[in-house]
Scaffold this active site. Structure first.
Site, mmCIF file in Angstrom:
data_model
loop_
_atom_site.group_PDB
_atom_site.id
_atom_site.type_symbol
_atom_site.label_atom_id
_atom_site.label_comp_id
_atom_site.label_asym_id
_atom_site.label_seq_id
_atom_site.Cartn_x
_atom_site.Cartn_y
_atom_site.Cartn_z
ATOM 1 N N VAL A 21 3.796 -16.265 -1.472
ATOM 2 C CA VAL A 21 2.774 -16.327 -2.515
ATOM 3 C C VAL A 21 3.234 -15.449 -3.663
ATOM 4 O O VAL A 21 3.762 -14.353 -3.453
ATOM 5 C CB VAL A 21 1.406 -15.829 -1.999
ATOM 6 C CG1 VAL A 21 0.343 -15.948 -3.093
ATOM 7 C CG2 VAL A 21 0.983 -16.599 -0.749
ATOM 8 N N CYS A 22 3.055 -15.943 -4.883
ATOM 9 C CA CYS A 22 3.319 -15.146 -6.079
ATOM 10 C C CYS A 22 4.786 -14.673 -6.082
ATOM 11 O O CYS A 22 5.697 -15.470 -5.857
ATOM 12 C CB CYS A 22 2.324 -13.987 -6.125
ATOM 13 S SG CYS A 22 2.188 -13.111 -7.689
ATOM 14 N N THR A 23 5.026 -13.383 -6.306
ATOM 15 C CA THR A 23 6.394 -12.887 -6.399
ATOM 16 C C THR A 23 7.043 -12.663 -5.038
ATOM 17 O O THR A 23 8.160 -12.150 -4.969
ATOM 18 C CB THR A 23 6.443 -11.590 -7.225
ATOM 19 O OG1 THR A 23 5.510 -10.639 -6.679
ATOM 20 C CG2 THR A 23 6.100 -11.867 -8.676
#
Length: 216
Positions: A126-128
């Site tokens: 998720v995300c970075t």
């Protein structure tokens, strides 16, 4: 402090109602993690596991040493187990957040991820969190995404990655990457579709009353 262990005990046992061994999803915790990157998928996946135990899944919160972590905005979360005591996983979820920056150069963490890649059927981020996967070499030549503010960094980390700049999440078979923060909820519902079917995912979405209608 959020004590997830009080919500669901560590699971690595035979379900005597079905005769099947519990299948585990692990959500990695680390200092500086973005809260919703982990808590969003947790809500979806734990709701699924708790409401539909006949499906045979459990969700584990895992930190490197089994100790609580302090997230990016101050929330403290207590894991259920360490990476050494965690059960075998079918799915790993790697959140993002400011804490991913040191992990991108943490050789022990990157080597652990490569080891997980060799035995965990489905790796997700998720995300970075996808930046750490890229640093570990797990996204070479693959389509992937990340938080919009880190797309350039993802491309610089591994220029072979096919950037999907507008996708909410990217499913490339055994690797799934989600874009920023709240996209982890959508990605987790997609995992339920993959692992238990669309009807079950709709049941979970209704249970958590997830029906986004942003006010702005």
């Amino acid at each position: 402090m959020v004590d997830a262990g009080a919500h669901r005990a560590h699971d690595d046992f035979m379900d005597h109602t079905t005769g099947q061994k519990t299948k585990n999803i692990g959500i990695l915790l680390f200092d500086g993690m973005e809260e919703l990157d982990a808590v969003g998928p947790w809500e979806v996946l734990a709701a699924w596991a708790d409401q539909f135990p006949e499906d045979g899944w459990a969700v584990q919160l895992i930190s490197r040493d089994g100790e609580p972590v302090r997230c990016a905005k101050g929330m403290v979360i207590s894991p259920m187990c360490s990476i050494d005591t965690a059960p075998d996983l079918e799915v790993l979820v790697h959140p993002g957040g400011d804490g991913t920056l040191p992990l991108m150069s943490d050789q022990a963490h990157l080597e652990w991820l490569r080891g997980q890649r060799a035995k965990v059927p489905l790796m997700t981020s998720v995300c970075t969190g996808s930046l750490v996967y890229a640093a570990a070499g797990l996204l070479e030549g693959r389509p992937a995404t990340t938080w919009w503010g880190a797309l350039d960094t993802l491309a610089e980390t591994d220029p072979t990655i096919e950037l999907r700049t507008s996708d909410r999440f990217v499913d490339d078979g055994d690797v799934v990457t989600a874009s920023g923060v709240s996209a982890g909820i959508d990605m987790a519902l997609h995992l339920v579709v993959r692992l238990a079917g669309e009807s079950r995912a709709k049941d979970v979405r209704r249970y958590i009353q997830y029906d986004p209608q942003p006010p702005v």
